[in-house]
Design a protein around this motif. Structure first.
Motif, short mmCIF file in Angstrom:
data_model
loop_
_atom_site.label_atom_id
_atom_site.label_comp_id
_atom_site.label_asym_id
_atom_site.label_seq_id
_atom_site.Cartn_x
_atom_site.Cartn_y
_atom_site.Cartn_z
N GLY A 266 -26.72 -22.79 8.99
CA GLY A 266 -26.13 -24.12 8.84
C GLY A 266 -25.14 -24.45 9.94
O GLY A 266 -25.12 -25.57 10.46
N THR A 267 -24.32 -23.47 10.33
CA THR A 267 -23.35 -23.69 11.40
C THR A 267 -24.05 -23.93 12.74
O THR A 267 -23.63 -24.79 13.52
CB THR A 267 -22.41 -22.48 11.54
OG1 THR A 267 -21.85 -22.18 10.26
CG2 THR A 267 -21.29 -22.78 12.51
N ASN A 268 -25.13 -23.22 12.99
CA ASN A 268 -25.89 -23.42 14.23
C ASN A 268 -26.53 -24.80 14.28
O ASN A 268 -26.53 -25.45 15.33
CB ASN A 268 -26.97 -22.34 14.37
CG ASN A 268 -26.44 -21.07 15.00
OD1 ASN A 268 -25.96 -21.09 16.13
ND2 ASN A 268 -26.52 -19.96 14.29
N LEU A 269 -27.08 -25.26 13.16
CA LEU A 269 -27.68 -26.59 13.13
C LEU A 269 -26.64 -27.68 13.35
O LEU A 269 -26.88 -28.65 14.08
CB LEU A 269 -28.40 -26.80 11.79
CG LEU A 269 -29.64 -25.94 11.54
CD1 LEU A 269 -30.17 -26.17 10.14
CD2 LEU A 269 -30.71 -26.23 12.58
N LEU A 270 -25.46 -27.50 12.76
CA LEU A 270 -24.37 -28.46 12.96
C LEU A 270 -23.93 -28.48 14.42
O LEU A 270 -23.72 -29.54 15.01
CB LEU A 270 -23.20 -28.12 12.05
CG LEU A 270 -21.95 -28.99 12.18
CD1 LEU A 270 -22.27 -30.44 11.86
CD2 LEU A 270 -20.83 -28.47 11.29
#
Length: 280
Positions: A266-270
């Motif tokens: 999720g952090t990478n996608l954000l």
């Protein structure tokens, strides 16, 4: 590309899928896995107070060290890139060396030693700021802060080298074209030309920094000990190590790993969405 995909699928995709499947089971490595459904995840967030402490510590650690180290890597790379080649190579080696040094923990343990011979305690006592040594690595008030400081010192690693390589490969004619289009200073060059050109390196650096920030465990184990006092330096990965390699509750450990994987994803996608706005 078939050999690469075969190796990637065998040693990355399959283990991840197996871990996901095991997270819904009770598996102690002695008996066959037994299906328990969502019990492991419910236990993590409802019954496991230590995991909640580890989750808080990990987020706090990641949200401080991740952005600061990422920006520091780029700024140092940007500044060094303007220097002559020989000086640039020397400074790159000096700044990169701490990330690969093997005695890093000994240096910081000596600095924050709990007796009066530790450099920090000796300095503070000599100037009359404290009357007795502070237990830096045993006091829960200081543990996480020291780990954050050490991680920031170690942060100029792979991302730093990737940024330097990206800056070296920026087409110089783009700056000339930008000057004709109205780019007037270095900051505009950075925002409208340099950063958009370096998107692949920026994304690679973000992935490395996010992974490093959320998977912190080694510096905590070597400097603070395992487990730390009152779990003040406990992280998701040390919790995973506890259940996976000490208690051998592999189903529960797989649930912890799955939660960590989801947080990183999720952090990478954000981050990827934010990097797409660079240069707009």
């Amino acid at each position: 590309m078939a050999p690469y995909f075969l190796i990637f699928f065998t040693f990355t995709v399959v283990p991840v899928l197996m871990s996901l499947a095991l997270s819904f089971t009770y598996f102690n490595m002695l008996e066959p896995p037994r299906w328990v459904g969502w019990d492991n995840y419910a236990r993590l967030f409802v019954q496991d107070d230590v995991f909640l402490i580890a989750l808080k510590n990990t987020f706090l650690f990641a949200f401080i060290t991740g952005p600061i180290s990422y920006v520091a890597c780029f700024l140092f790379a940007w500044l060094i890139n303007e220097l002559p080649p020989k000086l640039r190579a020397l400074l790159t080696l000096i700044l990169y060396a701490p990330s690969i040094a093997g005695n890093t923990y000994l240096i910081w343990q000596t600095l924050f030693s709990s007796d009066s011979y530790g450099y920090m305690n000796s300095f503070l006592m000599r100037w009359g700021l404290i009357m007795e040594p502070i237990q830096w690595l045993q006091d829960p008030r200081y543990m996480l802060g020291i780990l954050i400081l050490v991680q920031l010192w170690l942060s100029l690693g792979t991302s730093f080298l990737a940024f330097i390589a990206g800056l070296q490969n920026v087409d110089r004619t783009l700056y000339e074209a930008g000057a004709l289009d109205g780019v007037r200073n270095r900051w505009q060059e950075l925002w409208f030309i340099t950063l958009p050109t370096m998107r692949p390196q920026l994304m690679f650096g973000a992935v490395i920094q996010i992974t490093t920030a959320f998977s912190v465990a080694e510096i905590s184990i070597y400097m603070i000990g395992f487990p730390s006092v009152d779990y003040a330096a406990h992280t998701i990965v040390t919790h995973l190590v506890d259940y996976g390699t000490i208690r051998f509750q592999m189903g529960y450990a797989s649930a912890i790993a799955t939660i960590l994987f989801a947080i990183m994803l999720g952090t990478n996608l954000l981050t990827q969405k934010l990097l797409k706005k660079v240069g707009e």
